[in-house]
Write a protein that holds these residues in place. Sequence first.
Motif, PDB file in Angstrom:
ATOM      1  N   GLU A   1     -11.140   2.657  -3.148  1.00 46.53           N
ATOM      2  CA  GLU A   1     -10.101   2.289  -4.106  1.00 46.53           C
ATOM      3  C   GLU A   1      -9.689   3.485  -4.959  1.00 46.53           C
ATOM      4  O   GLU A   1      -8.720   3.413  -5.701  1.00 46.53           O
TER       5      GLU A   1
ATOM      6  N   HIS B   1       0.825  -1.226   0.000  1.00 51.77           N
ATOM      7  CA  HIS B   1       0.000   0.000   0.000  1.00 51.77           C
ATOM      8  C   HIS B   1       0.852   1.266   0.000  1.00 51.77           C
ATOM      9  O   HIS B   1       0.314   2.368   0.068  1.00 51.77           O
TER      10      HIS B   1
ATOM     11  N   GLN C   1      -4.483   1.808  -2.256  1.00 53.57           N
ATOM     12  CA  GLN C   1      -4.665   0.377  -2.477  1.00 53.57           C
ATOM     13  C   GLN C   1      -3.625  -0.122  -3.502  1.00 53.57           C
ATOM     14  O   GLN C   1      -3.167   0.650  -4.347  1.00 53.57           O
TER      15      GLN C   1
ATOM     16  N   GLN D   1      -3.351  -1.661  -6.259  1.00 55.67           N
ATOM     17  CA  GLN D   1      -3.366  -1.453  -7.720  1.00 55.67           C
ATOM     18  C   GLN D   1      -2.970  -0.020  -8.085  1.00 55.67           C
ATOM     19  O   GLN D   1      -2.419   0.221  -9.159  1.00 55.67           O
TER      20      GLN D   1
END
Length: 355
Positions: A200, A79, A225, A227
């Motif tokens: 997100e 993260h 997050q 991604q």
Amino acid sequence: MSRFWSPIVENLAPYTPGEQPKDRVFIKLNTNENPYGPSPMALEAIRNGAEDDLRLYPDPSATDLRSAIASSFGVTADHIFVGNGSDEVLAHAFHGFFSGKAQVLFADVTYSFYKTFCELYALQKQLVPLNEAFELEPSDYRGTCGGIVIANPNAPTGVAIPLSGLEHILQQNPDTLVLVDEAYVDFGATSAVRLVPKYENLLVVQTFSKSRSLAGLRVGFAVGQPQLIQALRRIKDSFNSYPLGRLSLKGALAAWQDRDWFDETRLRVMADRDRLAERLKTLGFRVLPSSANFLFVSHERVSAAKLLADLRSEGILVRHFDQPRIENFLRISVGTCNDCDRLLAVTVDLVGQAG
Ligand SMILES: *Cc1c(COP(=O)(O)O)cnc(C)c1O
């Protein structure tokens, strides 16, 4: 200008940092540096780091530093992204999340680097006016856009936005990345990091430059997050695989772990800020409510331009921004207790003479 320049360079209007005089005579209240030194543990780690292994490249993924930051936020290291100052992290975020999209939204009065990043990466921007009190109105941030950028507390005003307002923006814009720049959050605003597991579309950026007194080391980081963090890593690894040197990694890790020094110094700055704000109000200043390590002030009779020049001739540097809505404000960094006293003594004379 030169015929060798690319069109993008020709059109850049680079960010202008506050003055860094070489002659050390000034009381520097112009660049929001922390008046107290870095953690002694950080300095020791940096000194001890000057050894033979500097011939080796540093850890490209900064694992130890990222793990330490992650564990204090209760998230995993995937993260966290670290970079060479938060300006670099912000630049990568603009590049990685806003390029090729619709316009990026940010306040009309905010950190001027955001405009510069838009130029650098050829992004469209849309300025959203703050209200009369220089507060951000969450309901203004809706509709199609390519991204939203919010400094909390805002710069150069120092005004914070409550977490409920940020959450409103995050919920109104589930398909848009909301980038929250928390350069000054440790001086009294509420961090949005705790919202990261829930949203997100949230990326929070912080720095070691202000509350950890390490502006000279150049370390900043993002929390989001995994991604989102992966996107930043892809940009970094297409740009500079080793943004943080061995000394920066060691110094930042030690500074992060020295919680006592961090709390002691930031609380001192906050106490002096509040005392300075009260005194300035009694001298006829409008002082915006600050959750940062600086005050944004405007005097009822004396112009900011005059105060800027007069303070300078008395050996005190503060910052003035020649832009609409704030041309009559000065941004004053909170210095040591002595710096604040000196500033007040000089200011009493300056505004007294005018009245
Ligand atoms: C100081 C500052 C930064 C950048 O700090 P770095 O030294 O690059 O980490 C980012 N945003 C705001 C609003 C700042 O004032």
